[in-house]
Scaffold this motif. Structure first.
Motif, PDB file in Angstrom:
ATOM      1  N   LEU A 118       0.843  -1.189   0.000  1.00 35.94           N
ATOM      2  CA  LEU A 118       0.000   0.000   0.000  1.00 35.94           C
ATOM      3  C   LEU A 118       0.880   1.242   0.000  1.00 35.94           C
ATOM      4  O   LEU A 118       1.979   1.232   0.569  1.00 35.94           O
ATOM      5  N   GLU A 125      -9.132   4.605   0.701  1.00 36.69           N
ATOM      6  CA  GLU A 125      -9.922   4.693  -0.523  1.00 36.69           C
ATOM      7  C   GLU A 125      -9.027   4.961  -1.731  1.00 36.69           C
ATOM      8  O   GLU A 125      -9.205   4.355  -2.800  1.00 36.69           O
ATOM      9  N   ASN A 127      -5.907   4.181  -2.123  1.00 35.77           N
ATOM     10  CA  ASN A 127      -5.163   2.956  -2.435  1.00 35.77           C
ATOM     11  C   ASN A 127      -6.035   1.975  -3.201  1.00 35.77           C
ATOM     12  O   ASN A 127      -5.583   1.348  -4.170  1.00 35.77           O
ATOM     13  N   VAL A 128      -7.279   1.833  -2.778  1.00 33.15           N
ATOM     14  CA  VAL A 128      -8.196   0.908  -3.449  1.00 33.15           C
ATOM     15  C   VAL A 128      -8.466   1.355  -4.884  1.00 33.15           C
ATOM     16  O   VAL A 128      -8.558   0.530  -5.805  1.00 33.15           O
ATOM     17  N   LEU A 130      -6.475   2.985  -6.799  1.00 38.69           N
ATOM     18  CA  LEU A 130      -5.248   3.168  -7.576  1.00 38.69           C
ATOM     19  C   LEU A 130      -5.244   2.399  -8.897  1.00 38.69           C
ATOM     20  O   LEU A 130      -4.809   2.954  -9.920  1.00 38.69           O
ATOM     21  N   ARG A 139     -12.317   7.237 -11.617  1.00 42.79           N
ATOM     22  CA  ARG A 139     -12.307   6.664 -10.273  1.00 42.79           C
ATOM     23  C   ARG A 139     -13.723   6.581  -9.729  1.00 42.79           C
ATOM     24  O   ARG A 139     -14.376   7.601  -9.528  1.00 42.79           O
ATOM     25  N   ALA A 144     -15.672   1.817  -4.912  1.00 41.56           N
ATOM     26  CA  ALA A 144     -14.712   1.697  -3.814  1.00 41.56           C
ATOM     27  C   ALA A 144     -15.430   1.473  -2.487  1.00 41.56           C
ATOM     28  O   ALA A 144     -15.014   0.640  -1.667  1.00 41.56           O
ATOM     29  N   ALA A 173      -5.723  -4.438   0.618  1.00 39.60           N
ATOM     30  CA  ALA A 173      -5.107  -4.994  -0.583  1.00 39.60           C
ATOM     31  C   ALA A 173      -6.082  -5.894  -1.332  1.00 39.60           C
ATOM     32  O   ALA A 173      -6.111  -5.907  -2.571  1.00 39.60           O
ATOM     33  N   ARG A 176      -8.480  -3.632  -3.118  1.00 40.85           N
ATOM     34  CA  ARG A 176      -7.801  -3.077  -4.299  1.00 40.85           C
ATOM     35  C   ARG A 176      -7.775  -4.090  -5.440  1.00 40.85           C
ATOM     36  O   ARG A 176      -7.961  -3.745  -6.609  1.00 40.85           O
ATOM     37  N   ILE A 179     -11.327  -4.225  -7.152  1.00 42.22           N
ATOM     38  CA  ILE A 179     -11.963  -3.001  -7.616  1.00 42.22           C
ATOM     39  C   ILE A 179     -12.301  -3.015  -9.108  1.00 42.22           C
ATOM     40  O   ILE A 179     -13.312  -2.482  -9.536  1.00 42.22           O
TER      41      ILE A 179
END
Length: 275
Positions: A118, A125, A127-128, A130, A139, A144, A173, A176, A179
């Protein structure tokens, strides 16, 4: 070696989840990977053949030096095989250039690593989201929020990774990885840095992603208890599949692991008969 589909996705699966019907998520044909040349060459993979249906959870195990990490890197397009072909979600990736591989990894694959990976300066949020940002996609904050709720972190969206426990960071993680509704989630020792109880929570999330979202998970692990969450366990020895176990308990998996050295000489033959 072809694995049959395991548990089916249920009626509450997301409509944009990967199709868990007929079709292969991961297909390797005679994949070889060597390092060095001549007599000093090391053959990390010695002709891997594998077909994994969509909507399955597969664990890959083997002793140190068996080729587990090389297998995952080649299957996920992180390393190029010396020979053979790799297909992900029906796409032949072996001949793709680096830019094309980068686009594929960002848009169609999910990754969960032991070290969480991360970015400390970003919120949970961010990071998720990304993978969407890196892929040049809008985005989707609503998406998310959905995946964070699924991993039990709906109230942590504005936190930084340093404010979370190790288990919570690994759940970020997993969110992420989910997503983009990827074709395949590759997990490399995802519970290696976690205690037993927290590891079970993370493995439960991966299991849920398969059962309820129709995701496909390929996990490399050294832990029989972690492998027991999978539909099938594949055992690597000397760069080839030496054995396979369907829905085994941790005890049965550990016993197969113990027997691997004695079977190493027969790895090539077993790879062709284990289906």
């Amino acid at each position: 070696m072809k694995l049959r589909s395991g548990r089916r996705r249920t009626a509450d699966a997301r409509p944009d989840a990967p199709d868990a019907g007929p079709g292969l998520a991961v297909e390797l044909r005679d994949v070889r990977r060597s390092y060095g040349r001549g007599g000093g060459a090391v053959h990390a993979l010695a002709g891997i053949d594998l077909a994994l249906p969509r909507g399955t959870f597969t664990a890959v195990m083997g002793p140190s030096g068996s080729g587990k990490s090389t297998f995952l890197q080649c299957a996920a397009g992180l390393d190029r095989p010396t020979g053979g072909s790799v297909r992900l979600g029906g796409t032949e990736i072996t001949g793709l250039n680096e830019n094309e591989l980068t686009v594929l990894r960002r848009s169609r694959l999910g990754f969960v690593f032991q070290a969480f990976n991360l970015l400390p300066s970003l919120t949970v949020e961010e990071n998720v989201l990304l993978p969407m940002r890196l892929a040049g996609r809008r985005r989707d904050h609503r998406r998310a929020a959905e995946v964070l709720a699924r991993v039990g972190l709906a109230d942590k969206a504005r936190r930084r990774p340093a404010e979370l426990s190790g288990g919570q960071q690994q759940r970020v993680a997993v969110a992420r990885a989910l997503i983009t509704s990827p074709d395949v989630i590759f997990a490399d020792e995802p519970t290696g840095a976690l205690d037993t109880g927290t590891a079970a929570e993370v493995l439960g999330l991966l299991r849920d992603a398969v059962d309820r979202l129709g995701a496909t998970v390929v996990m490399v692990t050294h832990d029989p208890a972690a492998a027991a969450w999978a539909d099938s366990v594949l055992f690597l020895a000397d760069g080839a599949f030496a054995d396979r176990l369907e829905r085994g308990s941790a005890q049965r998996i550990a016993a197969r692991m113990t027997a691997l050295p004695a079977r190493t000489a027969h790895a090539g033959a077993m790879a062709g008969t284990a289906a």
